[in-house]
Write a protein that holds these residues in place. Structure first.
Motif, PDB file in Angstrom:
ATOM      1  N   LEU A 115       0.839  -1.199   0.000  1.00 37.26           N
ATOM      2  CA  LEU A 115       0.000   0.000   0.000  1.00 37.26           C
ATOM      3  C   LEU A 115       0.871   1.244   0.000  1.00 37.26           C
ATOM      4  O   LEU A 115       2.015   1.225   0.456  1.00 37.26           O
ATOM      5  CB  LEU A 115      -0.877   0.052   1.268  1.00 37.26           C
ATOM      6  N   ASP A 116       0.316   2.339  -0.501  1.00 42.07           N
ATOM      7  CA  ASP A 116       0.902   3.645  -0.251  1.00 42.07           C
ATOM      8  C   ASP A 116       0.556   4.045   1.187  1.00 42.07           C
ATOM      9  O   ASP A 116      -0.068   3.276   1.931  1.00 42.07           O
ATOM     10  CB  ASP A 116       0.355   4.675  -1.245  1.00 42.07           C
ATOM     11  N   ASN A 117       0.952   5.249   1.572  1.00 43.58           N
ATOM     12  CA  ASN A 117       0.618   5.736   2.914  1.00 43.58           C
ATOM     13  C   ASN A 117      -0.854   6.122   2.971  1.00 43.58           C
ATOM     14  O   ASN A 117      -1.212   7.287   2.855  1.00 43.58           O
ATOM     15  CB  ASN A 117       1.488   6.944   3.285  1.00 43.58           C
ATOM     16  N   VAL A 118      -1.703   5.125   3.131  1.00 44.54           N
ATOM     17  CA  VAL A 118      -3.144   5.333   3.230  1.00 44.54           C
ATOM     18  C   VAL A 118      -3.605   4.875   4.605  1.00 44.54           C
ATOM     19  O   VAL A 118      -2.860   4.248   5.361  1.00 44.54           O
ATOM     20  CB  VAL A 118      -3.896   4.582   2.108  1.00 44.54           C
ATOM     21  N   ASN A 139       7.569  -3.276  -1.155  1.00 44.97           N
ATOM     22  CA  ASN A 139       7.951  -2.092  -1.920  1.00 44.97           C
ATOM     23  C   ASN A 139       7.187  -2.054  -3.241  1.00 44.97           C
ATOM     24  O   ASN A 139       7.382  -2.924  -4.094  1.00 44.97           O
ATOM     25  CB  ASN A 139       9.460  -2.139  -2.179  1.00 44.97           C
ATOM     26  N   PRO A 140       6.331  -1.053  -3.467  1.00 41.09           N
ATOM     27  CA  PRO A 140       5.529  -1.027  -4.693  1.00 41.09           C
ATOM     28  C   PRO A 140       6.306  -0.658  -5.945  1.00 41.09           C
ATOM     29  O   PRO A 140       5.754  -0.734  -7.047  1.00 41.09           O
ATOM     30  CB  PRO A 140       4.463   0.041  -4.386  1.00 41.09           C
ATOM     31  N   THR A 141       7.579  -0.286  -5.800  1.00 43.01           N
ATOM     32  CA  THR A 141       8.367  -0.002  -7.001  1.00 43.01           C
ATOM     33  C   THR A 141       9.002  -1.266  -7.565  1.00 43.01           C
ATOM     34  O   THR A 141       9.576  -1.240  -8.652  1.00 43.01           O
ATOM     35  CB  THR A 141       9.472   1.027  -6.714  1.00 43.01           C
ATOM     36  N   ARG A 143       8.930  -5.004  -9.236  1.00 35.34           N
ATOM     37  CA  ARG A 143       8.079  -5.558 -10.281  1.00 35.34           C
ATOM     38  C   ARG A 143       8.436  -7.015 -10.564  1.00 35.34           C
ATOM     39  O   ARG A 143       9.547  -7.461 -10.292  1.00 35.34           O
ATOM     40  CB  ARG A 143       8.217  -4.761 -11.592  1.00 35.34           C
ATOM     41  N   GLY A 144       7.460  -7.746 -11.138  1.00 39.57           N
ATOM     42  CA  GLY A 144       7.704  -9.076 -11.662  1.00 39.57           C
ATOM     43  C   GLY A 144       8.346 -10.021 -10.664  1.00 39.57           C
ATOM     44  O   GLY A 144       7.911 -10.139  -9.510  1.00 39.57           O
ATOM     45  N   PRO A 145       9.415 -10.730 -11.087  1.00 38.72           N
ATOM     46  CA  PRO A 145      10.052 -11.718 -10.203  1.00 38.72           C
ATOM     47  C   PRO A 145      10.553 -11.127  -8.894  1.00 38.72           C
ATOM     48  O   PRO A 145      10.543 -11.808  -7.872  1.00 38.72           O
ATOM     49  CB  PRO A 145      11.226 -12.228 -11.058  1.00 38.72           C
ATOM     50  N   GLU A 146      11.005  -9.850  -8.914  1.00 39.97           N
ATOM     51  CA  GLU A 146      11.487  -9.239  -7.671  1.00 39.97           C
ATOM     52  C   GLU A 146      10.349  -9.065  -6.669  1.00 39.97           C
ATOM     53  O   GLU A 146      10.504  -9.337  -5.478  1.00 39.97           O
ATOM     54  CB  GLU A 146      12.142  -7.889  -7.964  1.00 39.97           C
ATOM     55  N   LEU A 147       9.201  -8.603  -7.145  1.00 36.41           N
ATOM     56  CA  LEU A 147       8.040  -8.443  -6.277  1.00 36.41           C
ATOM     57  C   LEU A 147       7.581  -9.799  -5.749  1.00 36.41           C
ATOM     58  O   LEU A 147       7.294  -9.958  -4.554  1.00 36.41           O
ATOM     59  CB  LEU A 147       6.917  -7.754  -7.050  1.00 36.41           C
ATOM     60  N   MET A 148       7.516 -10.778  -6.631  1.00 37.47           N
ATOM     61  CA  MET A 148       7.103 -12.122  -6.225  1.00 37.47           C
ATOM     62  C   MET A 148       8.076 -12.687  -5.184  1.00 37.47           C
ATOM     63  O   MET A 148       7.648 -13.287  -4.187  1.00 37.47           O
ATOM     64  CB  MET A 148       7.070 -13.040  -7.449  1.00 37.47           C
TER      65      MET A 148
END
Length: 639
Positions: A115-118, A139-141, A143-148
């Protein structure tokens, strides 16, 4: 969402464990029957009167959340919405009860929060505390395999996100059933899912996720390191350590119950949670959330929320200083900022312009070492060791303690080559390790030298420091930012501190680029005031006038940029800068290398010929790359 909703609703109705008797919303409005009973029986609203101030002797974050129950002052402001402390505690209790129903038996009680700061972020932090669960900030920045990888590495059994980030999850094997255990907080189905748990109290839902009591040693956070030298590591933080950090900062910063902490740094990072949210919770202060940091919105937000305190990283301070000055720059309630890496020059500029004191602190996010600022701390220094820490600056190869630094009357370092080393804690530290990474954990607490007995020694911070003759510690950069020029070790942060004095620059980053023969060369990226370019003669004259500019410190390459690239935590993205090097689209200036391609003839900072810059042309680039090929070092430019 559908399967999760049915499962949770059925349990809530069948067990009647958290429905309560009063009406409210999923944010926690209404006391609930058990909450009313608790106060009638003398339940704690917090020392000093109603409304939980966090108090002394509170051992867990769950205790602090319970202390909010019954406090009807404003607790959070976010996007036009306002909740009281009581409503925050009730909303956390509802989410904790939901979590108890959604988590499968035997699973690690880990919640991924993307999430963002919500508003939902502090609600889920508090819910995790009550439930005996841990939050992994995603971290929402990424992506792809790194996020997974981040979600799977932290064994998340539940993922909390928002619609904007759902497309990023498509096609990823997160190890979590999407329909069952991915909650989308701005989806109408989410409110429906929470509805059966309205009226839950923090006392009813304590430790429902782990089916065990909440103790100081209960895991609370798994927060990722930057990952600049490999895959990010998930540092552990227990409830006891986070609660203690919050209480300590209450005293150190003088947090008052009527304060408002402005959280504009991302909450998936330790800066905002440990130094912003935790002391507000412990001190009974309110918080104001900004979805993402914005320099232009900073003062309007501060004024609207009546914010008195904020956390920062150095680059955010530079962004704020780069905004156009205005006559009302001091018209705000802000008292203090607390953070790292702002630099003495920017701290002074910030105080002069905004009338706000920035306190540079140092605390290893892993909890291994801390330095506290004292009233007699000189400009440019961080402070002295926190009580209980035995800190030293040592040679990273041998572990030998290095000589004290000599400073001139202006506070400039005179013997950096012999005084700068790695900061270690030779005493007992609160480092709690990395999740599923025993090698990295052992490396942090290895013996007194690189050949020492693993796990039996000191805590190695990974940061460069020097210590002056009065015992004050000064930050000198990250070990990852070390440069080796002509066999001499340099710290990037020391060069940045010098270049930060250059008036036309609004931001500075220093980093290594490989030398075509051996070692490194110094490269600097400068963001300049709008509408200006680099005046090479003025820049050379500036460098020549700096008495603490060592003979190897002057940048070989200077890149001018509109804005420095930053990471999601608003730190300068040095990895991106290093990878681009001099092969970048922005203008680059350089001091051509001598016949050996290693800068022969450098005689010192007072030699203007030594500091002569010219444009780095396509022809220069092609010729220099030939030298790299000749010495078989071309591959180093891709590191």
């Amino acid at each position: 969402m559908t399967a999760a909703k049915g499962k949770a609703k059925g349990k809530a109705k069948g067990e009647g464990k958290s429905k309560g008797t009063s009406k409210g919303t999923s944010a926690g409005k209404g006391d609930g029957a058990s909450g009313r009973r608790r106060r009638a029986e003398g339940g704690r609203g917090g020392p000093g009167g109603p409304g939980g101030r966090g108090g002394c002797g509170v051992g867990t974050v769950a205790d602090l959340v319970q202390g909010q129950w019954g406090d009807h002052r404003v607790g959070v402001q976010c996007g036009g919405r306002t909740l009281t402390h009581h409503e925050l505690a009730g909303g956390a209790a509802a989410r904790a009860a939901l979590l108890g129903d959604l988590l499968p038996r035997g699973a690690e009680p880990h919640i991924g929060v993307l999430l963002d700061n919500v508003l939902e972020y502090p609600l889920w932090l508090s819910a995790a505390a009550l439930a005996g669960a841990a939050v992994a900030g995603i971290n929402p920045t990424r992506r792809g395999p790194e996020l997974m990888r981040d979600v799977r590495h932290t064994d998340c059994a539940l993922l909390v996100t928002e619609r904007a980030y759902v497309p990023m999850l498509a096609g990823l094997d997160l190890g979590i059933p999407f329909s069952d255990r991915v909650l989308i907080v701005d989806d109408p189905a989410y409110e429906e899912l929470l509805h059966p748990y309205e009226g839950a109290s923090p006392m009813e839902t304590l430790a429902v996720a782990g089916r065990r009591g909440v103790e100081p040693g209960t895991r609370m956070l798994l927060y990722f390191t930057s990952g600049s030298t490999g895959a990010p590591k998930a540092a552990l933080c227990t409830q006891g350590r986070l609660a203690a950090a919050g209480r300590s900062l209450v005293g150190f910063l003088g947090v008052r119950p009527d304060d408002v902490h402005y959280l504009c740094m991302p909450m998936f990072h330790g800066n905002a949670v440990i130094a912003g949210w935790a002391p507000a919770l412990a001190g009974g202060a309110g918080i104001a959330l900004r979805r993402r940091f914005s320099a232009s919105a900073f003062l309007p937000d501060v004024r609207r929320h009546r914010a008195t305190y904020f956390t920062y990283v150095g680059r955010a301070v530079q962004y704020l200083l780069a905004t156009p000055p205005a006559p009302d720059d001091r018209d705000h309630p802000l008292r203090t900022g607390f953070g790292t890496e702002a630099g003495a020059v920017d701290i002074a500029r910030f105080a002069e312009r905004f009338g706000v004191r920035l306190i540079e602190g140092y605390g290893s996010s892993e909890g291994g070492a801390a330095i506290q600022r004292t009233p007699d701390t000189p400009p440019g220094a961080i402070g002295r060791p926190a009580p209980g820490d035995d800190l030293a600056v040592v040679d990273p190869e041998t572990g030998a303690e290095l000589p004290r630094a000599r400073l001139d009357a202006a506070g400039r370092l005179l013997n950096g080559e012999e005084a700068i080393g790695e900061l270690v804690n030779r005493g007992r530290s609160s480092f709690e390790g990395y999740w599923r990474n025993p090698e990295a954990t052992a490396d942090r607490i290895r013996g007194r030298s690189t050949g020492g007995r693993v796990g039996a020694g000191w805590y190695w911070t990974g940061d460069f420091f020097f210590r002056d003759t009065e015992g004050f510690f000064h930050f000198a950069g990250r070990t990852d930012d070390r440069l080796r020029v002509d066999s001499e070790n340099l710290a990037a942060a020391m060069i940045e501190n010098i270049l930060a004095r250059y008036a036309p620059a609004t931001g500075v980053a220093v980093y290594a680029v490989p030398d075509p023969v051996a070692g490194d060369q110094v490269m600097a990226a400068l963001s300049l005031r709008e509408g200006t370019g680099l005046d090479r003669e003025d820049f050379a004259a500036f460098l020549a006038a700096q008495p603490d500019l060592g003979t190897k410190m002057a940048p070989r390459f200077v890149r001018t940029v509109a804005a420095l690239p930053v990471t999601a935590t608003n730190k300068v993205h040095r990895v991106a800068l290093r990878r681009a090097g001099f092969r970048c689209p922005d203008p680059v200036w350089w001091r051509p290398m001598g016949r050996s391609a290693r800068g022969e003839g450098a005689t010192g900072p007072g030699d203007l010929g030594h500091l002569e810059y010219r444009r780095f042309t396509a022809e220069d680039r092609a010729a220099l790359l030939d030298v790299y090929r000749e010495h078989d070092r071309l591959a180093l430019l891709e590191r």
